[in-house]
Structure formats: structure tokens, C-alpha cells
Design a protein around this motif. Sequence first.
Motif, mmCIF file in Angstrom:
data_model
loop_
_atom_site.group_PDB
_atom_site.id
_atom_site.type_symbol
_atom_site.label_atom_id
_atom_site.label_comp_id
_atom_site.label_asym_id
_atom_site.label_seq_id
_atom_site.Cartn_x
_atom_site.Cartn_y
_atom_site.Cartn_z
ATOM 1 N N ASP A 27 0.846 -1.193 0.000
ATOM 2 C CA ASP A 27 0.000 0.000 0.000
ATOM 3 C C ASP A 27 0.879 1.241 0.000
ATOM 4 O O ASP A 27 1.782 1.387 0.833
ATOM 5 C CB ASP A 27 -0.897 0.027 1.240
ATOM 6 N N LEU A 28 0.606 2.127 -0.931
ATOM 7 C CA LEU A 28 1.348 3.378 -1.028
ATOM 8 C C LEU A 28 1.133 4.228 0.224
ATOM 9 O O LEU A 28 0.033 4.309 0.759
ATOM 10 C CB LEU A 28 0.880 4.141 -2.261
ATOM 11 N N ASP A 29 2.200 4.867 0.684
ATOM 12 C CA ASP A 29 2.120 5.824 1.776
ATOM 13 C C ASP A 29 2.223 7.228 1.177
ATOM 14 O O ASP A 29 2.983 7.444 0.224
ATOM 15 C CB ASP A 29 3.261 5.591 2.771
ATOM 16 N N THR A 30 1.476 8.174 1.698
ATOM 17 C CA THR A 30 1.458 9.523 1.151
ATOM 18 C C THR A 30 1.728 10.550 2.241
ATOM 19 O O THR A 30 1.547 10.285 3.434
ATOM 20 C CB THR A 30 0.105 9.850 0.486
ATOM 21 N N TYR A 31 2.148 11.730 1.799
ATOM 22 C CA TYR A 31 2.362 12.856 2.708
ATOM 23 C C TYR A 31 1.656 14.068 2.110
ATOM 24 O O TYR A 31 1.910 14.429 0.955
ATOM 25 C CB TYR A 31 3.861 13.140 2.879
ATOM 26 N N ASP A 32 0.778 14.673 2.881
ATOM 27 C CA ASP A 32 -0.020 15.804 2.405
ATOM 28 C C ASP A 32 -0.762 15.476 1.107
ATOM 29 O O ASP A 32 -0.900 16.315 0.213
ATOM 30 C CB ASP A 32 0.858 17.043 2.197
ATOM 31 N N GLY A 33 -1.179 14.210 0.983
ATOM 32 C CA GLY A 33 -1.949 13.790 -0.173
ATOM 33 C C GLY A 33 -1.140 13.413 -1.388
ATOM 34 O O GLY A 33 -1.713 13.003 -2.399
ATOM 35 N N ASP A 34 0.174 13.541 -1.310
ATOM 36 C CA ASP A 34 1.041 13.227 -2.448
ATOM 37 C C ASP A 34 1.835 11.955 -2.200
ATOM 38 O O ASP A 34 2.221 11.652 -1.068
ATOM 39 C CB ASP A 34 2.040 14.362 -2.705
ATOM 40 N N ALA A 35 2.088 11.216 -3.286
ATOM 41 C CA ALA A 35 3.139 10.198 -3.256
ATOM 42 C C ALA A 35 4.471 10.901 -3.476
ATOM 43 O O ALA A 35 4.524 12.020 -3.999
ATOM 44 C CB ALA A 35 2.894 9.166 -4.340
ATOM 45 N N TRP A 36 5.558 10.244 -3.073
ATOM 46 C CA TRP A 36 6.882 10.860 -3.216
ATOM 47 C C TRP A 36 7.850 9.866 -3.831
ATOM 48 O O TRP A 36 7.901 8.698 -3.424
ATOM 49 C CB TRP A 36 7.402 11.335 -1.860
#
Length: 223
Positions: A27-36
Motif C-alpha cells: 500500500d502506497l504511503d502519502t504525505y499531504d496527499g502526495d506520493a513521493w
Amino acid sequence: MHWRELLFANWPLPPETVAAHLPDALDLDTYDGDAWLSVVPFTNAAVRPRGVPERFGVDLPELNLRTYVDVDGTPSVYFFSLDAEGIAGVLGARLFHHLPYYYARITHESRGHRNRFVNHRRHPGARPADFRASYEPADGEVETGPGTLADFVTERYRFYTEAPDGSVRYSNVSHDRWPLSPADVTIEENSLFRANGFADPESEPVHFYSPGVRIAASASRQR
């Protein structure tokens, strides 16, 4: 291992863009709604098996492209590719640790505080991947601690990869918190995104520099 003189060059992307490149089990983790996506050049110093004295280790410059996943509540790194000097090390990492390492010709030179890093992938049958950049610590402070981008991209203690047979593998790592500062960066060439099936990001990167930390990694396990 001792990872030294690192650049964390971090680009925000739409989550669906990055998630499409991940194994279904992650599962992708995001920060402030963005992938990095992060490009990380460094030198892996004194590489050696556990129990072997540091003086017998070897220094190997490396370059990786990574993103961030959360697996069963554990924030982790996912490596798309790792370029490294040293044919024996690359073959060993592929065979015994199931890591997507590629043989490359790399130079990493430090002059004063300025680092010069040049990567040219030469792995047989692999997509070309070139990276040329210079970087150094800059004045100012990096906001760290829970909830910050710096914490999101650096404070992770497990990494995942996909093996050639399609299985998902992971290793646990241990290290102190990363000492970070802002970075003054000039990237002259970067084809790592295209080599891994991504278009070049249109977003602006956020850069962090670290002098490095010591790292220990467990054996590779299948999820």
C-alpha cells in the motif's frame, strides 16, 4: 554499513501515478496527499558482513530510486532500483538479497563540502540510467519530527523490493535518526525516472542533505 554524504532529492507526484508501479501486496504511503519519489545518491562505506572488522570493508557509491509504502501499519521504503559500483556486490545483492541492483560506473567525489556524483548504468540488458549532480549542505534548518516531510522520507526501518519471480521481499534495518540540513543542489542529468517507467516529474523537488549514519540490515525475507 555506513551511508555517507547523502542527498535526498524528493519529488511529489499524484498517488495513482506511483501506485500503478507497486506490487499489489503493498500500500502506497502519502504525505499531504502526495506520493513521493526520492533519488538518493551516497557512498556505502565499509560494507562488510556482520562480525567482520571495519578495516576489511569496502566503499561502494550507490544511487537508488525509492518511494514510500505502509505495510500492516509499518512505514517502509520500496526500492525501484539501486545502481552500484562493484560487480561482485551487485551480483551478491541480486542473488542473496533479491534486490534490484544494477551494475554502474559511479564516481562520488567530495571537495570541501561539495559533493560531485556521476552515475552511468552499464548493467547488461538494463534500461540506461544516468545521473549527474553536485550538492552540499546549505544554511538553515530542516524541520524534523513526527508529521514533517523530513521524518516521512527518512525515518523508516524496513524496505521492500519485488524479486524477479514476482515475490515481495523485505528486510529490517536499524540506524540512528538522520542528521539533516537543507541542500544546495544542481542536477545536470537524471534519467532514473524514465529507466523505471515514470515520466519526468513536473513538480519541484525538496532537497535534504545528510552526512550519514551507520546502518545494519537483516536478511531478506519473503512477505
